[in-house]
Design a protein around this motif. Structure first.
Motif, mmCIF file in Angstrom:
data_model
loop_
_atom_site.group_PDB
_atom_site.id
_atom_site.type_symbol
_atom_site.label_atom_id
_atom_site.label_comp_id
_atom_site.label_asym_id
_atom_site.label_seq_id
_atom_site.Cartn_x
_atom_site.Cartn_y
_atom_site.Cartn_z
ATOM 1 N N TRP A 1 0.842 -1.194 0.000
ATOM 2 C CA TRP A 1 0.000 0.000 0.000
ATOM 3 C C TRP A 1 0.874 1.240 0.000
ATOM 4 O O TRP A 1 1.783 1.368 0.829
ATOM 5 C CB TRP A 1 -0.882 0.031 1.238
ATOM 6 N N PHE A 2 0.597 2.166 -0.917
ATOM 7 C CA PHE A 2 1.225 3.479 -0.900
ATOM 8 C C PHE A 2 0.425 4.406 0.012
ATOM 9 O O PHE A 2 -0.804 4.307 0.097
ATOM 10 C CB PHE A 2 1.238 4.104 -2.300
ATOM 11 N N THR A 3 1.114 5.338 0.659
ATOM 12 C CA THR A 3 0.418 6.431 1.326
ATOM 13 C C THR A 3 -0.076 7.405 0.253
ATOM 14 O O THR A 3 0.456 7.423 -0.862
ATOM 15 C CB THR A 3 1.355 7.152 2.304
ATOM 16 N N TYR B 1 5.779 3.232 0.931
ATOM 17 C CA TYR B 1 5.172 2.013 0.390
ATOM 18 C C TYR B 1 5.414 0.890 1.388
ATOM 19 O O TYR B 1 6.562 0.580 1.728
ATOM 20 C CB TYR B 1 5.785 1.670 -0.958
ATOM 21 N N TYR B 2 4.321 0.298 1.873
ATOM 22 C CA TYR B 2 4.393 -0.769 2.871
ATOM 23 C C TYR B 2 4.042 -2.103 2.219
ATOM 24 O O TYR B 2 3.014 -2.224 1.546
ATOM 25 C CB TYR B 2 3.413 -0.488 4.007
ATOM 26 N N PHE B 3 4.864 -3.109 2.453
ATOM 27 C CA PHE B 3 4.554 -4.432 1.918
ATOM 28 C C PHE B 3 5.198 -5.495 2.805
ATOM 29 O O PHE B 3 5.961 -5.179 3.733
ATOM 30 C CB PHE B 3 5.017 -4.576 0.462
ATOM 31 N N THR B 4 4.889 -6.766 2.528
ATOM 32 C CA THR B 4 5.406 -7.871 3.329
ATOM 33 C C THR B 4 6.237 -8.792 2.453
ATOM 34 O O THR B 4 5.844 -9.121 1.335
ATOM 35 C CB THR B 4 4.262 -8.673 3.968
ATOM 36 N N ARG B 5 7.359 -9.214 2.978
ATOM 37 C CA ARG B 5 8.247 -10.149 2.278
ATOM 38 C C ARG B 5 8.305 -11.435 3.094
ATOM 39 O O ARG B 5 8.809 -11.459 4.219
ATOM 40 C CB ARG B 5 9.635 -9.527 2.112
ATOM 41 N N ASN B 6 7.750 -12.509 2.525
ATOM 42 C CA ASN B 6 7.738 -13.809 3.192
ATOM 43 C C ASN B 6 8.777 -14.724 2.568
ATOM 44 O O ASN B 6 8.779 -14.940 1.365
ATOM 45 C CB ASN B 6 6.354 -14.456 3.078
ATOM 46 N N SER C 1 -3.203 -2.000 5.524
ATOM 47 C CA SER C 1 -3.866 -1.117 4.573
ATOM 48 C C SER C 1 -3.821 0.325 5.086
ATOM 49 O O SER C 1 -3.823 0.574 6.288
ATOM 50 C CB SER C 1 -5.309 -1.555 4.350
ATOM 51 N N ILE C 2 -3.788 1.264 4.151
ATOM 52 C CA ILE C 2 -3.716 2.679 4.471
ATOM 53 C C ILE C 2 -5.030 3.348 4.082
ATOM 54 O O ILE C 2 -5.528 3.153 2.969
ATOM 55 C CB ILE C 2 -2.553 3.370 3.728
ATOM 56 N N LYS D 1 -4.177 8.816 7.267
ATOM 57 C CA LYS D 1 -4.048 9.033 8.706
ATOM 58 C C LYS D 1 -4.162 7.759 9.533
ATOM 59 O O LYS D 1 -3.868 7.756 10.732
ATOM 60 C CB LYS D 1 -5.112 10.038 9.174
ATOM 61 N N THR D 2 -4.608 6.664 8.897
ATOM 62 C CA THR D 2 -4.853 5.432 9.644
ATOM 63 C C THR D 2 -4.286 4.233 8.897
ATOM 64 O O THR D 2 -4.380 4.150 7.674
ATOM 65 C CB THR D 2 -6.364 5.211 9.872
ATOM 66 N N MET D 3 -3.706 3.305 9.649
ATOM 67 C CA MET D 3 -3.213 2.040 9.111
ATOM 68 C C MET D 3 -3.977 0.913 9.801
ATOM 69 O O MET D 3 -4.030 0.860 11.031
ATOM 70 C CB MET D 3 -1.709 1.892 9.368
ATOM 71 N N HIS D 4 -4.572 0.024 9.014
ATOM 72 C CA HIS D 4 -5.344 -1.080 9.560
ATOM 73 C C HIS D 4 -4.612 -2.405 9.364
ATOM 74 O O HIS D 4 -4.088 -2.688 8.286
ATOM 75 C CB HIS D 4 -6.714 -1.161 8.879
#
Length: 285
Positions: free
Chosen positions: A62-64, A70-75, A106-107, A112-115
């Motif tokens: 997700w981008f702000t 940019y937030y993501f997960t690396r497994n 998620s943004i 203003k909020t991250m879920h």
């Protein structure tokens, strides 16, 4: 909240995620929007190879709204690690951060909020707050992904075998009890990972159901009028493959659709395609 921040440009980072060792990389300088990538057309392409999408099970990010984070997960299945990542634009140059476990998700459209699951964090002057509970109405629902509209409507799934996608609106400033969508959305063997458009004009999710192209396909439903949703529309064979295609997210500027494509048990990449694919499917009113 503690962040592990590396002030070295991304061009110099090659991360060994299991032990946080860094070494030089031969990548060119990473600047500009979308990490300097050439935008895709109407055929999906791997997003930011060797920057975001690597030889791991990378999960859609997700981008702000300002497009600076940019937030993501690396497994990494082989190492049995799951690493929360952020790419941050600083003085025109992208940098990479390894985040504390639990940060990410998620943004909201206003940034203003991250879920994440049954919790949320709010943006502060120092970063993201400690996690807060969504409240009693949500505590017994094992939420995986929660997407929120500009009006504050929650659209979310649950961590179950078949899954159910629900919604909860803000009515006169109060959060309503979560309700399940109808069969237009909640059908098939698997229903999960919803994304709602900021204006609530559509929802995209993934499902395994009859007539699909593979194990899990991406579907879209358009809101025809208040509370009335169209039948599910498969996003088509350019996006959906015989394998799992999941986790759709549309960029804050509305230009690109991102999703996750699994190539093997150990490798899945983040894909992107021009968001015009959505408009091509929108019913003519």
């Amino acid at each position: 909240m503690k962040l592990v921040y590396h002030s070295i440009p991304l061009v110099l980072l090659a991360v060994a995620f299991s032990n946080a060792v860094y070494s030089k990389n031969k990548l060119p300088s990473i600047e500009g929007p979308y990490f300097g990538q050439t935008p895709p057309g109407m055929t999906p392409e791997v997003f930011a190879p060797d920057i975001v999408s690597k030889e791991h099970r990378d999960w859609t990010g997700w981008f702000t709204p300002d497009m600076k984070e940019y937030y993501f997960t690396r497994n990494n299945r082989k190492a049995r690690t799951s690493t929360k990542m952020m790419l941050k634009l600083v003085d025109g140059q992208w940098h990479e951060q390894v985040l504390d476990s639990g940060i990410g998700g998620s943004i909201s459209p206003d940034g203003k909020t991250m879920h994440s699951g049954n919790t949320y964090r709010v943006r502060t002057d120092k970063g993201w707050s400690e996690p807060k509970s969504l409240g009693a109405a949500f505590k017994d629902i094992p939420i995986m992904v929660l997407s929120v509209s500009s009006n504050g409507t929650y659209i979310f799934d649950e961590r179950e075998v078949t899954g159910t996608i629900r919604y909860s609106r803000l009515i006169n400033g109060k959060r309503e009890t979560p309700k399940a969508f109808g069969k237009q959305i909640n059908s098939g063997k698997w229903t999960a990972h919803p994304f709602v458009a900021p204006d609530e004009s559509y929802i995209i999710w993934d499902s395994e159901r009859e007539g699909g192209y593979g194990k899990t396909d991406l579907y879209i439903s358009f809101q025809i009028k208040d509370g009335v949703w169209s039948e599910a529309i498969n996003l088509g064979d350019k996006i959906n493959t015989p394998g799992p295609d999941t986790g759709a997210v549309v960029s804050p500027d509305g230009k690109y659709l991102f999703f996750n494509r699994k190539f093997s048990e150990d490798d899945s990449d983040i894909m992107w395609i021009d968001a015009k694919v959505i408009e091509q499917l929108r019913p003519k009113m």
